[in-house]
Design an enzyme around this catalytic site. Structure first.
Site, mmCIF file in Angstrom:
data_model
loop_
_atom_site.group_PDB
_atom_site.id
_atom_site.type_symbol
_atom_site.label_atom_id
_atom_site.label_comp_id
_atom_site.label_asym_id
_atom_site.label_seq_id
_atom_site.Cartn_x
_atom_site.Cartn_y
_atom_site.Cartn_z
ATOM 1 C CE LYS A 158 -15.379 1.132 -0.956
ATOM 2 N NZ LYS A 158 -15.535 1.845 -2.357
ATOM 3 C CE1 TYR B 269 -20.218 8.975 -1.389
ATOM 4 C CE2 TYR B 269 -22.428 8.680 -0.524
ATOM 5 C CZ TYR B 269 -21.154 8.383 -0.894
ATOM 6 O OH TYR B 269 -21.023 6.835 -1.322
ATOM 7 C CE1 TYR C 208 -16.845 7.281 -2.961
ATOM 8 C CE2 TYR C 208 -18.284 5.954 -4.128
ATOM 9 C CZ TYR C 208 -17.829 6.502 -2.994
ATOM 10 O OH TYR C 208 -18.556 6.177 -1.752
#
Ligand code: PLP
Length: 393
Positions: free
Chosen positions: A75, A322, A348
């Site tokens: 990010k 998730y 992830y």
């Protein structure tokens, strides 16, 4: 506030002939001034490829070592291009507001950037985003440990949202959490909204377009005339993959223009999905949109230069939900730790590594440019969530 950072030469963009439109996009450095490292995954390569018909070498790009700021991850790259917009608001921004899942990495990075800029971080965490909290054996700990702890350490105003709250913060960004934003305004502040994963922000994909340029720069140093034929990256909110696609497209267009030939086959970005909530088609449409938005900003023709053929997403490794470390992902997490001494994150990168291993073991990586295939795994960070996954065994 000074403009110093805008005038520093960018070593990645310094090489001609990049479209000025791209190299002149305002960027506020949050990363180290050098590229994040790329290294071979030697043990995994020899373990996985001994049966392969043609040689394959696996590499990792360490986006988890890209920035001095808290819990470096992907990010920060996106935020480099968003900070100038944050700083240009009039009246000046006082508060960065964003949202994520309970164990979001994105919200840590927004909180750290807020601190770096002297702003307040206000963080909304959706308890029902994904299945992490539901699957946690120790729910109290899941709500306190790992990334929540780090976000609090950064002094963020952390607010948990239950199912109703999550509905109010629509993930497509169409409905900014008005209540929270208005509350900041009522208190005399100026809030700036950053959508989940920063992907829906108009500038969200540019950071990873620049990362593609960086990768090609490193490729020349590491591989000579070889290239990273395949680039594996997680696809969550989608602008990491979208930005990479746009960046490689630009480079390959410039390469073709320079050499006058059709050149070698394109590098293939393989986005590994990590959530079964929405169908693959939903993500493909979004990624195409992010790639085209970035393409438009870096000097490509978004419609002509980028198409759905460029978007390759794989939903075979999403697992049960998730944020849930399923048994296969857990096995990959342990194997990577024990073979390479490299720690992945539970949400992830374990799923991405699992995907890459599957491609290698099942002969799904065709040699595209030469006899030797090189595959690059993007380590996008996130290990700080592990503390919240201590009891998942
Ligand atoms: C956010 C995140 C991703 C996903 O990136 P998107 O651009 O949202 O698709 C991947 N890995 C980690 C560790 C992340 O925090």
């Amino acid at each position: 506030m000074t403009d110093d950072h805008d005038t520093l030469p960018d070593p990645v963009m310094a090489r001609p002939p990049f479209p000025e439109q791209f190299s002149h996009l305002p960027r506020y450095p949050l990363l180290y001034p050098h590229p994040s490292p790329i290294h071979p995954l030697a043990a995994l390569t020899s373990h996985l490829t001994s049966q392969c018909a043609s040689p394959i070498t696996l590499y990792a790009k360490r986006e988890d070592h890209s920035s001095p700021l808290a819990c470096a991850g992907n990010k920060y790259r996106k935020l480099e291009y968003i900070v100038p917009d944050i700083l240009s608001s009039n009246p000046p921004t006082t508060t960065l507001v964003t949202e994520g899942a309970v164990q979001s990495n994105h919200t840590i990075q927004v909180a750290a950037v807020a601190r770096k800029l002297g702003l307040k971080p206000l963080i909304l965490l959706g308890k029902d985003t994904g299945g992490g909290l539901a699957a946690a054996a120790d729910k109290d700990s899941y709500l306190r440990a790992g990334n929540v702890q780090v976000t609090r350490l950064l002094g963020a105003d952390v607010r948990f949202l239950d199912a109703d709250g999550v509905a109010a913060v629509k993930s497509d960004g169409s409905d900014v959490p008005d209540k929270v934003m208005n509350q900041v305004r009522k208190d005399g502040g100026v809030p700036y909204w950053i959508p989940s994963g920063a992907s829906l922000h108009p500038l969200g994909g540019v950071g990873y377009a620049r990362a593609a340029v960086e990768i090609v720069m490193q490729e020349q140093e590491l591989l000579g005339s070889g290239r990273f034929d395949y680039v594996f990256a997680a696809c969550g909110s989608g602008s990491t993959v979208g930005g990479l696609i746009a960046g490689f497209k630009l480079i390959e267009k410039l390469e073709r223009e320079r050499s006058g030939s059709n050149g070698t086959p394109p590098r293939k970005v393989i986005g590994i999905l990590n959530s079964p909530t929405r169908p693959c088609e939903y993500h493909k449409t979004r990624v195409l949109d992010f790639a085209r938005k970035a393409a438009n900003l870096i000097g490509l023709d978004p419609e002509k230069d980028i198409s759905m053929d460029d978007v390759w997403l794989d939903d075979r490794f999403v697992g049960s939900a998730y944020g849930v470390l399923d048994p296969e992902a857990k096995q990959t997490l342990g194997m990577t730790a024990q073979m390479e001494g490299v720690i992945l994150d539970p949400v992830y990168t374990t799923k991405v590594m699992r995907g890459m291993i599957h491609y290698v073991q099942h002969g799904e990586l065709a040699s595209t440019s030469s006899m030797h295939t090189n595959a690059l795994f993007i380590h996008t960070g996130g290990q700080s969530a592990l503390g919240a996954y201590a009891d998942t065994d």
